[in-house]
Design a protein around this motif. Structure first.
Motif, PDB file in Angstrom:
ATOM      1  N   PHE A 159       0.834  -1.197   0.000  1.00 30.50           N
ATOM      2  CA  PHE A 159       0.000   0.000   0.000  1.00 30.50           C
ATOM      3  C   PHE A 159       0.876   1.257   0.000  1.00 30.50           C
ATOM      4  N   HIS A 160       0.451   2.272  -0.735  1.00 24.89           N
ATOM      5  CA  HIS A 160       1.185   3.538  -0.870  1.00 24.89           C
ATOM      6  C   HIS A 160       2.584   3.345  -1.453  1.00 24.89           C
ATOM      7  N   ASN A 161       2.737   2.304  -2.293  1.00 22.04           N
ATOM      8  CA  ASN A 161       4.000   2.034  -2.983  1.00 22.04           C
ATOM      9  C   ASN A 161       5.175   1.815  -2.030  1.00 22.04           C
ATOM     10  N   THR A 162       4.899   1.278  -0.864  1.00 18.85           N
ATOM     11  CA  THR A 162       5.983   0.924   0.053  1.00 18.85           C
ATOM     12  C   THR A 162       6.514  -0.444  -0.340  1.00 18.85           C
ATOM     13  N   TYR A 163       7.789  -0.651  -0.114  1.00 16.12           N
ATOM     14  CA  TYR A 163       8.378  -1.934  -0.467  1.00 16.12           C
ATOM     15  C   TYR A 163       9.511  -2.295   0.472  1.00 16.12           C
ATOM     16  N   HIS A 164       9.804  -3.592   0.469  1.00 18.24           N
ATOM     17  CA  HIS A 164      10.885  -4.105   1.300  1.00 18.24           C
ATOM     18  C   HIS A 164      11.533  -5.287   0.593  1.00 18.24           C
ATOM     19  N   PHE A 165      12.855  -5.266   0.509  1.00 21.98           N
ATOM     20  CA  PHE A 165      13.622  -6.377  -0.051  1.00 21.98           C
ATOM     21  C   PHE A 165      14.137  -7.250   1.084  1.00 21.98           C
ATOM     22  N   GLU A 166      14.149  -8.561   0.869  1.00 23.71           N
ATOM     23  CA  GLU A 166      14.814  -9.502   1.772  1.00 23.71           C
ATOM     24  C   GLU A 166      15.777 -10.327   0.938  1.00 23.71           C
ATOM     25  N   TYR A 167      17.059 -10.309   1.316  1.00 17.41           N
ATOM     26  CA  TYR A 167      18.090 -11.085   0.617  1.00 17.41           C
ATOM     27  C   TYR A 167      19.326 -11.159   1.495  1.00 17.41           C
TER      28      TYR A 167
END
Length: 87
Positions: A57-65
């Motif tokens: 929502f609201h173009n939030t993002y999270h990477f996991e690596y």
């Protein structure tokens, strides 16, 4: 904070995989990238190369690596899929 991820890229790749990918355990898979969403559809996920991208929502993002090289490979795959859509 610099926005390193294009909303347009993520949504384009997600929609293309959902429309043209092969059925997978959860969601669909195309060119080594899995696409799926949570039950309410507010959060979408792209997964591949040891990376999980959560886009919400609201173009939030999270990477996991674990390694930067995994993220680099994952982003290359997303770009290749997006270029195939535009071709």
């Amino acid at each position: 904070m610099k926005n390193e991820l294009s909303t347009n890229l993520v949504l384009k790749v997600y929609e293309h995989i959902i429309q043209h990918g092969q059925e997978y355990d959860i969601g669909k898979q195309l060119d080594g990238v899995n696409a799926f969403s949570d039950p309410d559809g507010y959060t979408i996920y792209l997964k591949g190369s040891g990376v999980l991208l959560r886009f919400g929502f609201h173009n939030t993002y999270h990477f996991e690596y674990d390694k930067e090289s995994q993220k680099h490979d994952f982003m290359r795959k997303l770009q290749q899929i997006a270029e195939a859509v535009d071709a």
